[in-house]
Design a protein around this motif. Structure first.
Motif, PDB file in Angstrom:
ATOM      1  N   UNK A  88      36.667  50.068  27.118  1.00 30.54           N
ATOM      2  CA  UNK A  88      35.747  50.591  28.119  1.00 30.54           C
ATOM      3  C   UNK A  88      36.214  50.199  29.538  1.00 30.54           C
ATOM      4  N   UNK A  89      36.590  48.939  29.688  1.00 32.92           N
ATOM      5  CA  UNK A  89      37.023  48.467  31.008  1.00 32.92           C
ATOM      6  C   UNK A  89      38.377  49.066  31.387  1.00 32.92           C
ATOM      7  N   UNK A  90      39.205  49.308  30.376  1.00 28.86           N
ATOM      8  CA  UNK A  90      40.494  49.978  30.585  1.00 28.86           C
ATOM      9  C   UNK A  90      40.248  51.387  31.149  1.00 28.86           C
ATOM     10  N   UNK A  91      39.280  52.093  30.507  1.00 29.40           N
ATOM     11  CA  UNK A  91      38.932  53.446  30.959  1.00 29.40           C
ATOM     12  C   UNK A  91      38.450  53.441  32.403  1.00 29.40           C
ATOM     13  N   UNK A  92      37.710  52.401  32.750  1.00 27.62           N
ATOM     14  CA  UNK A  92      37.193  52.300  34.111  1.00 27.62           C
ATOM     15  C   UNK A  92      38.277  51.869  35.101  1.00 27.62           C
ATOM     16  N   UNK A  96      44.662  45.799  33.989  1.00 23.11           N
ATOM     17  CA  UNK A  96      46.043  46.187  34.250  1.00 23.11           C
ATOM     18  C   UNK A  96      46.993  45.125  33.723  1.00 23.11           C
ATOM     19  N   UNK A  97      48.236  45.544  33.518  1.00 27.97           N
ATOM     20  CA  UNK A  97      49.297  44.635  33.092  1.00 27.97           C
ATOM     21  C   UNK A  97      50.109  44.253  34.316  1.00 27.97           C
ATOM     22  N   UNK A  98      50.417  42.988  34.478  1.00 27.80           N
ATOM     23  CA  UNK A  98      51.235  42.618  35.636  1.00 27.80           C
ATOM     24  C   UNK A  98      52.071  41.407  35.308  1.00 27.80           C
ATOM     25  N   UNK A 286      51.066  39.534  31.833  1.00 28.78           N
ATOM     26  CA  UNK A 286      49.786  39.372  31.155  1.00 28.78           C
ATOM     27  C   UNK A 286      48.874  40.529  31.516  1.00 28.78           C
ATOM     28  N   UNK A 287      47.831  40.697  30.691  1.00 23.43           N
ATOM     29  CA  UNK A 287      46.771  41.639  31.042  1.00 23.43           C
ATOM     30  C   UNK A 287      45.813  40.935  31.993  1.00 23.43           C
ATOM     31  N   UNK A 288      45.360  41.676  32.984  1.00 22.95           N
ATOM     32  CA  UNK A 288      44.404  41.122  33.938  1.00 22.95           C
ATOM     33  C   UNK A 288      43.148  41.975  33.974  1.00 22.95           C
ATOM     34  N   UNK A 289      42.013  41.299  34.148  1.00 28.46           N
ATOM     35  CA  UNK A 289      40.756  41.999  34.401  1.00 28.46           C
ATOM     36  C   UNK A 289      40.452  41.825  35.882  1.00 28.46           C
ATOM     37  N   UNK A 290      40.176  42.930  36.559  1.00 29.95           N
ATOM     38  CA  UNK A 290      39.866  42.844  37.989  1.00 29.95           C
ATOM     39  C   UNK A 290      38.589  42.049  38.191  1.00 29.95           C
ATOM     40  N   UNK A 291      38.621  41.107  39.102  1.00 34.62           N
ATOM     41  CA  UNK A 291      37.378  40.411  39.430  1.00 34.62           C
ATOM     42  C   UNK A 291      37.186  40.276  40.934  1.00 34.62           C
ATOM     43  N   UNK A 292      38.276  40.323  41.696  1.00 35.69           N
ATOM     44  CA  UNK A 292      38.144  40.094  43.137  1.00 35.69           C
ATOM     45  C   UNK A 292      37.280  41.173  43.797  1.00 35.69           C
ATOM     46  N   UNK A 293      37.399  42.422  43.295  1.00 38.24           N
ATOM     47  CA  UNK A 293      36.602  43.513  43.870  1.00 38.24           C
ATOM     48  C   UNK A 293      35.110  43.316  43.636  1.00 38.24           C
ATOM     49  N   UNK A 327      41.536  37.911  36.745  1.00 39.25           N
ATOM     50  CA  UNK A 327      41.375  37.056  35.563  1.00 39.25           C
ATOM     51  C   UNK A 327      42.416  37.436  34.496  1.00 39.25           C
ATOM     52  N   UNK A 328      43.372  36.531  34.202  1.00 36.13           N
ATOM     53  CA  UNK A 328      44.327  36.839  33.137  1.00 36.13           C
ATOM     54  C   UNK A 328      43.625  36.723  31.781  1.00 36.13           C
ATOM     55  N   UNK A 329      43.622  37.792  30.994  1.00 37.78           N
ATOM     56  CA  UNK A 329      42.800  37.788  29.773  1.00 37.78           C
ATOM     57  C   UNK A 329      43.619  37.711  28.485  1.00 37.78           C
ATOM     58  N   UNK A 330      44.966  37.818  28.589  1.00 31.75           N
ATOM     59  CA  UNK A 330      45.760  37.775  27.352  1.00 31.75           C
ATOM     60  C   UNK A 330      46.278  36.367  27.088  1.00 31.75           C
ATOM     61  N   UNK A 331      46.343  36.032  25.802  1.00 35.05           N
ATOM     62  CA  UNK A 331      46.792  34.701  25.400  1.00 35.05           C
ATOM     63  C   UNK A 331      47.806  34.835  24.263  1.00 35.05           C
TER      64      UNK A 331
END
Ligand SMILES: [Zn+2]
Length: 702
Positions: A88-92, A96-98, A286-293, A327-331
């Motif tokens: 869902x968050x990917x769709x939004x 992102x991968x960075x 890593x995969x990141x979830x946007x949080x700064x915005x 937020x880096x979400x992959x481990x």
């Protein structure tokens, strides 16, 4: 006890690093040397034992959650929700991968988020090395705590206001041992007073290096690998662990005459919260979830949520304010929810499956026929998992059946309250708010209750490594749950830290014994339905009414500290020492009418009932037992909190009663009289209504 329906499922968090470390220790295995499936089974095993122990403790403690609908964050159902949230968050467009420098723990072998880092002042060496200015060949002293990263040095910096070095800016410096030339630049972040005032910038000694590499667009040199060993880029130190490499290179630098000075200093060092290993900053994808915005929205939400205590909102606001990366979400771990992605084996395009199932890409076949980018038919499954907070941040959506039952969800979301400790505000509270907001557009709960930390008897945090950890089971076996809970409630005011003390738990036990004895004494009298109250009874019931009002207000603020302490004070100091002494004779029928006697019985029972009801949420077992014995077969926990009754007794009169009694006792003591001896003392004018009881109690003579 307020007549409301409560949804309180018991949830067991069973994902992530702590589980894996626990399983590694328990079964003496290493995750990376164990087949994945096998390691996962070991984790499950370890968790089942641990969960049985924990649920047993929760039940012993009388925690009244709904054990029937107990849920686990590693269940298929739960992991399905976590994976759904990722899609869902990917769709939004929020994921992102960075490839970027990342906090990495070489012992846990994984990326960790800023929220999981703790800082500690640790001894280390500050090494001042002789660099050379390329153009003028003059010596340039550069101090660093990371000499093993010399190979990754890409720049030397000075403060633009530092007159000593102004002429050197724009020239180049030669890095010792490696002989490479790097630019000398000026930046205001350099502290002229630290070391020589010249700083080397390398990838990556600390977070400032990361900022400088970004700002000056420097080329990264990877000097440390994922096992915490130096890479080939460092030449002869390749394959050596960071700490050993540091000692070796310091020795080399000294022998070569490069080190001008080596001094021991205390250095603020970032540590992995779990393994206490110094954090390395290593570039990796890593995969990141946007949080700064989302910072402004989260701050607005934080101000709207009602905090108990209010002061702990600041922990959250401070945290939101200092966030500077997503937020880096992959481990790179095994026992967590799998990231549901497959990659095209040819062009590497990531493919996400359809939501609604639980996916394990590391072992499942890819649910696609063709790459949408290049048409290739082979895929490689993602092997990484999510950070454990990706799961736990969804608990409000799981328990309100977000995916399964819209009606239930609309009745229960947002949840009323989040209850948690202050040490996980930056993680559990924060990530829950972030993700639930991103997914639903709303806050996950209306209120947050943030408890303080339980510390050891000396005020230190309890840690396995310190050996100051207290196993709750034997403590509970000795004290019983009621005393333990009463102690917990009465020890620290809302949100403050508290120290473990078995002595004070025993003190709580003494209070409960007093409560028990009081109830037993009262149970020897019949319980009239109503009575013609004397002024002494009215005074007592008025005091009780005040107590009920205060306690009800405190409960509405989830403040058990006030309730437990007010009830204790009332029972010892007002009821037992004053009212009971004043009314005892009357209750036994000593120079009293039948009506006066019944009024005492009635009042005694009113007090007993109210105290039991007020304490039922805090000490559930003893209150329930006494209630059933005295007031019927139904559990006290199905009753309502008592309603206050007030009478026309002023604060002044109430104070006079306590003062007069204290004065009589003191006078008798001073004169060497026993309590039952008679004495001649004048009753204050405002206490004439109470004369009969006071005369009987103190054996007053005219
Ligand atoms: Zn492809």
């Amino acid at each position: 006890m307020r007549g409301l329906q409560v949804l309180y499922p018991v949830g067991i968090d069973r994902n992530g690093l702590p589980v894996e470390i626990f399983a590694e220790r328990k079964y003496r295995v290493q995750m990376r040397k164990t087949p994945r499936e096998e390691f996962i089974n070991l984790c499950k095993h370890a968790l089942d034992d641990l969960e049985a122990y924990m649920v047993g403790l929760m039940k012993t403690l009388g925690i009244s959650g709904d054990y029937q609908s107990k849920y686990r964050t590693d269940s298929e159902e739960y992991r399905k929700l976590t994976q759904w949230s990722f899609m869902e968050l990917w769709k939004k467009g929020l994921i992102y991968l960075a490839n970027r420098p990342n906090n990495y723990c070489v012992d846990c072998n994984t990326t960790i988020a800023d929220a999981e880092i703790e800082y500690e002042e640790l001894p280390t060496y500050l090494v001042t090395n002789r660099f050379r200015v390329n153009e003028s060949k003059q010596e340039l002293l550069v101090a660093t705590t990371r000499p093993e990263l010399l190979a990754a040095c890409q720049m030397v910096m000075v403060n633009p206001k530092d007159t000593r070095y102004r002429k050197l800016v724009g020239k180049t410096a030669v890095v010792p041992i490696y002989g490479k030339e790097v630019p000398i630049k000026a930046h205001k972040s350099v502290d002229p007073k630290f070391g020589s005032g010249v700083l080397m910038v390398c990838s990556y000694g600390d977070y400032n290096d990361v900022l400088m590499f970004r700002e000056f667009k420097l080329k990264e040199v990877v000097a440390i690998d994922l096992d915490g060993k130096l890479t080939a880029a460092t030449g002869k130190y390749a394959g050596v662990a960071v700490k050993d490499a540091r000692s070796q290179i310091i020795q080399d630098l000294q022998e070569m005459g490069v080190a001008a000075k080596v001094e021991q200093i205390q250095h603020r060092t970032p540590l992995c919260e779990r393994s206490r290993t110094p954090i390395e900053i290593i570039p990796m994808e890593e995969y990141y979830l946007k949080q700064l915005d989302f910072k402004p929205a989260l701050k607005r939400m934080a101000r709207k949520i009602e905090f108990h205590p209010d002061m702990h909102r600041q922990i959250l606001l401070d945290w939101i304010n200092v966030l500077t990366t997503d937020y880096p979400i992959s481990r790179r771990r095994y026992y967590s929810t799998e990231i549901p992605v497959w990659y095209c084996s040819k062009c590497n395009t990531p493919h996400l499956p359809k939501p609604g199932k639980y996916y394990r890409p590391w072992r499942d076949e890819a649910p696609f026929k063709k790459c949408k980018n290049c048409g290739n038919t082979k895929f490689v499954g993602e092997t990484r998992t999510f950070d454990t907070w990706m799961d736990s941040s969804l608990s409000p959506l799981f328990i309100t059946k977000y995916l399964g039952n819209r009606r239930f969800f609309s009745l229960t979301y947002p949840a009323t309250i989040r209850v948690q400790g202050k040490e996980i505000v930056r993680t559990w509270l924060y990530y829950t708010m972030l993700k639930c907001y991103q997914l639903t557009g709303r806050a996950p709960f209306k209120e947050a209750w943030i408890g303080g930390l339980g510390q050891d008897s000396q005020g230190r945090a309890m840690r396995k490594s310190l050996g100051n950890y207290v196993d709750p089971e034997p403590v509970l076996a000795r004290s019983g749950a009621d005393a333990f809970r009463f102690w917990g409630a009465s020890e620290a005011s809302l949100g403050y830290d508290f120290r473990f003390s078995e002595e004070r738990i025993a003190g709580a036990g003494k209070f409960l014994t007093k409560l028990w004895n009081t109830c037993r004494f009262i149970s020897s009298f019949p319980q009239p339905e109503k009575a013609e109250l004397t002024w002494t009874d009215k005074w007592m019931l008025n005091e009780l009414g005040k107590l009920i009002e205060e306690c009800t207000k405190a409960y509405e603020n989830y403040d058990v500290f006030t309730v437990s302490n007010k009830v204790r004070e009332f029972l010892w100091n007002v009821f037992a020492s004053n009212y009971l002494e004043m009314a005892k004779g009357r209750a036994y029928g000593d120079s009293a009418t039948k009506g006066e006697q019944e009024a005492a019985w009635y009042t005694l029972h009113e007090v007993a009932k109210s105290l039991l009801l007020l304490l039922a949420p805090i000490s559930p077992y003893i209150t329930d037992y006494a209630w059933r014995k005295l007031y019927g077969a139904r559990s006290i926990h199905l009753e309502r909190l008592p309603k206050p009754e007030r009478f026309d007794i002023t604060e002044k009169v109430s104070q006079s009663i306590l003062e007069f009694n204290a004065q009589v006792w003191k006078t008798k003591k001073d004169k060497g009289l026993a309590l039952k001896d008679s004495i001649s003392l004048r009753i204050p004018a405002n206490l004439t209504h109470f004369e009969k009881d006071l005369v009987r109690m103190h054996h007053l003579t005219k």
